[in-house]
Scaffold this motif. Structure first.
Motif, mmCIF file in Angstrom:
data_model
loop_
_atom_site.group_PDB
_atom_site.id
_atom_site.type_symbol
_atom_site.label_atom_id
_atom_site.label_comp_id
_atom_site.label_asym_id
_atom_site.label_seq_id
_atom_site.Cartn_x
_atom_site.Cartn_y
_atom_site.Cartn_z
ATOM 1 N N VAL A 1 6.035 9.204 -1.732
ATOM 2 C CA VAL A 1 5.194 9.950 -2.659
ATOM 3 C C VAL A 1 5.886 11.277 -2.939
ATOM 4 N N ASP B 1 6.647 1.376 3.956
ATOM 5 C CA ASP B 1 6.486 2.742 3.463
ATOM 6 C C ASP B 1 6.390 2.821 1.946
ATOM 7 N N VAL B 2 5.650 3.826 1.486
ATOM 8 C CA VAL B 2 5.586 4.200 0.079
ATOM 9 C C VAL B 2 6.003 5.665 0.014
ATOM 10 N N TYR C 1 0.906 8.600 7.539
ATOM 11 C CA TYR C 1 1.700 9.399 6.619
ATOM 12 C C TYR C 1 2.724 10.192 7.427
ATOM 13 N N ILE D 1 -2.846 0.527 -3.004
ATOM 14 C CA ILE D 1 -2.691 1.985 -3.031
ATOM 15 C C ILE D 1 -3.937 2.624 -3.649
ATOM 16 N N THR E 1 0.520 0.280 5.477
ATOM 17 C CA THR E 1 1.245 1.211 4.620
ATOM 18 C C THR E 1 1.238 2.607 5.222
ATOM 19 N N ARG E 2 2.431 3.221 5.223
ATOM 20 C CA ARG E 2 2.545 4.638 5.573
ATOM 21 C C ARG E 2 3.049 5.350 4.332
ATOM 22 N N TYR E 3 2.482 6.509 4.054
ATOM 23 C CA TYR E 3 2.881 7.305 2.906
ATOM 24 C C TYR E 3 3.832 8.396 3.371
ATOM 25 N N VAL F 1 5.231 11.549 2.258
ATOM 26 C CA VAL F 1 4.935 12.568 1.255
ATOM 27 C C VAL F 1 6.092 13.559 1.233
#
Length: 173
Positions: free
Chosen positions: A75, A72-73, A27, A172, A2-4, A6
């Motif tokens: 944020v 990806d997530v 991230y 997460i 997972t990459r955040y 932001v």
């Protein structure tokens, strides 16, 4: 992994990115204007526990500068009055490893502490996690963030909107 992604380089977003950087969590910090330009060129001056450290951060100045993947997530950290525009802008970005799929298929975390942010995000994204962040962080000088926390940087409470849990939320958390 997972990459955040932001979105928003103010006190919350930059603090989160600095913590990700310092803990080896993938991230990218996406912002605009003088703040992201300064961070990209000089790093973030991160004040924590009475010490100022320059933290180099992975940055982008627009959604098109980020190659999204299905890992990806997103944020979202801007103030709620800026969230609608940010959500609208990001929802249609392509997901590179899934032809024909847009970011609207990616999970989203909102960090506006319950000021209608989740309903705004649900208009364009299918998986939304609402989060409440308690952190004494502030951004008043371009390129600098102050975290006044003596212990942990903050406390993050996160849940799936409208309700429930899933495997991704567990990862997460």
């Amino acid at each position: 992994m997972t990459r955040y992604v932001v979105v928003g380089a103010g006190a919350v977003g930059a603090t989160l990115a600095a913590q990700f950087e310092q803990h080896g969590i993938p991230y990218v910090l996406v912002g605009r204007g003088a703040q992201i330009a300064h961070i990209a060129a000089h790093g973030l001056t991160y004040h924590r526990r009475g010490t100022a450290t320059v933290v180099p951060l992975v940055t982008a100045d627009a959604p098109a500068a980020v190659t999204l993947t299905s890992d990806d997530v997103l944020v979202f950290t801007p103030k709620v009055q800026d969230l609608e525009g940010a959500v609208r802008q990001w929802a249609w970005q392509p997901v590179s490893d899934r032809p024909g799929v847009t970011a609207s298929a990616l999970p989203v975390i909102t960090l506006q502490n319950g000021l209608d942010a989740e309903r705004i995000a649900l208009r364009r994204f299918g998986t939304v996690y609402g989060a409440s962040l308690l952190t004494p962080a502030r951004f008043t000088v371009v390129g600098e963030v102050v975290s006044g926390a003596a212990g942990p940087v903050g406390v993050l409470t996160v849940g799936r909107i409208p309700h429930g849990t899933d495997d991704r939320l567990a990862a997460i958390a």
